[in-house]
Design an enzyme around this catalytic site. Structure first.
Site, short mmCIF file in Angstrom:
data_model
loop_
_atom_site.label_atom_id
_atom_site.label_comp_id
_atom_site.label_asym_id
_atom_site.label_seq_id
_atom_site.Cartn_x
_atom_site.Cartn_y
_atom_site.Cartn_z
N GLU A 69 0.81 -1.23 0.00
CA GLU A 69 0.00 0.00 0.00
C GLU A 69 0.85 1.28 0.00
OE1 GLU A 69 -2.70 0.09 3.30
OE2 GLU A 69 -3.48 -1.92 2.94
N GLY A 70 2.16 1.18 0.05
CA GLY A 70 2.99 2.37 0.23
C GLY A 70 3.19 2.72 1.68
#
Length: 334
Positions: free
Chosen positions: A302-303
């Site tokens: 997801e970062g």
């Protein structure tokens, strides 16, 4: 002295022993060198999460069903995921890209529509994507970053969501780095021992039945995924705009591996934010000869690693710009 020598001197003459701030000093130097200044700035930080489905997921290479990709994109848009929380905490802009989710979404201010297809094709029976789909992914990734560049963003992070995408990342890593697939395959979203062995066998079969790719684009064509291809193109475009590139975990690093295969100088702008708990990531980081900022057993994607590391990147810039030197503070140097 040239700018690199001036930067090193400025770092060394801060009121501290040499190299006492460790990796922060390397990050400060990298940022100053990239921006060609002794007083770098970070402006309008942005993280892009690319999402897509994978045809191979139906073979049981993930612990989660494929519909989770769609559900998590909705979670991102409803601001309920970990990446939303961390971006809000650290004042980071967040955009989500539908690169190829097997579903449709209503328009949303935080959603970028760039669907290459309803999930990649099953690699068991052929390439993950067509040449037209790969070309679309590269054009889309480039355009997304070109648009973001108009907002004065000079530091950008990349995350992903896609059930089955650790398989694509493992295959990309294995073929580009010429490593045995066993060294590149991990548990992904949490496979048990039986599931891990099945995943290894499936990926070994794919390696054996596909011709060895000659470059990163051929590897992406064979192994996907849409989100990894778009991320690769987005990273390359970010480098063209001289942005600092925050690289997240294993999947994002596989996209960066592809990008660096196509443009080796991109490493000069890359900041590796964390070392994933995924088994192959340690070897992948070693191939870049780089140290990640965080080592916290993260494996979410997801970062999130980018968002968590960003305050430390800010600290690197802050000490370079604001910390006193021995001379200005009237402190004796050795």
């Amino acid at each position: 002295m040239n700018i690199e020598q001036q930067l090193q001197s400025k770092i060394d003459l801060k009121t501290k022993p040499l190299k006492a701030l460790g990796l922060l000093e390397k990050i400060a130097y990298k940022i100053g060198k990239a921006q060609q200044t002794l007083t770098p700035q970070l402006t309008n930080p942005t993280i892009i999460v690319f999402a897509a489905d994978h045809g191979l997921a139906k073979e049981g290479v993930s612990a989660y069903p494929t519909e989770v990709t769609y559900q998590m994109v909705l979670n991102f848009l409803n601001k309920g995921a970990a990446i939303n929380v961390f971006c809000k905490q650290n004042n980071i802009n967040l955009k989500v890209v539908d690169a190829g989710v097997n579903a449709t979404f209503d328009s949303h201010p935080d959603l970028i529509q760039a669907k290459a297809g309803l999930g990649t094709h099953n690699m068991i029976s052929g390439n993950a994507m067509t040449q037209d789909e790969l070309d679309f992914c590269f054009k889309s990734g480039q355009q997304i970053v070109t648009d973001i560049a108009t907002t004065s963003t000079n530091i950008i992070g990349f995350g992903e969501m896609g059930i089955g995408n650790t398989s694509s990342a493992s295959l990309l890593m294995s073929t580009i780095l010429n490593l045995p697939i066993d060294q590149c395959v991990g548990r992904g979203t949490g496979l048990d021992d039986t599931g891990l062995e099945r995943k290894k066998n499936i990926l070994s079969t794919i390696i054996d039945t596909h011709p060895k790719p000659n470059n990163a684009k051929e590897a992406l064509l064979q192994f996907g995924g849409y989100e990894i291809a778009q991320m690769c193109a987005a990273m390359l475009e970010a480098y063209k705009h001289n942005m600092l590139i925050m690289v997240d975990g294993f999947i994002a690093s596989s996209a960066f591996l592809c990008a660096s295969n196509l443009e080796p100088k991109i490493i000069d702008n890359a900041i590796f934010c964390h070392k994933s708990d995924e088994i192959g990531h340690k070897l992948l980081l070693r191939s870049f000869d780089k140290q990640a900022i965080l080592d916290m057993n993260l494996r979410l994607g997801e970062g999130t690693g980018c968002a968590l590391a960003y305050p430390l990147i800010q600290s690197a810039v802050a000490f370079l710009n604001e910390m006193a030197s021995f001379e200005s503070a009237n402190v004796s140097n050795k």
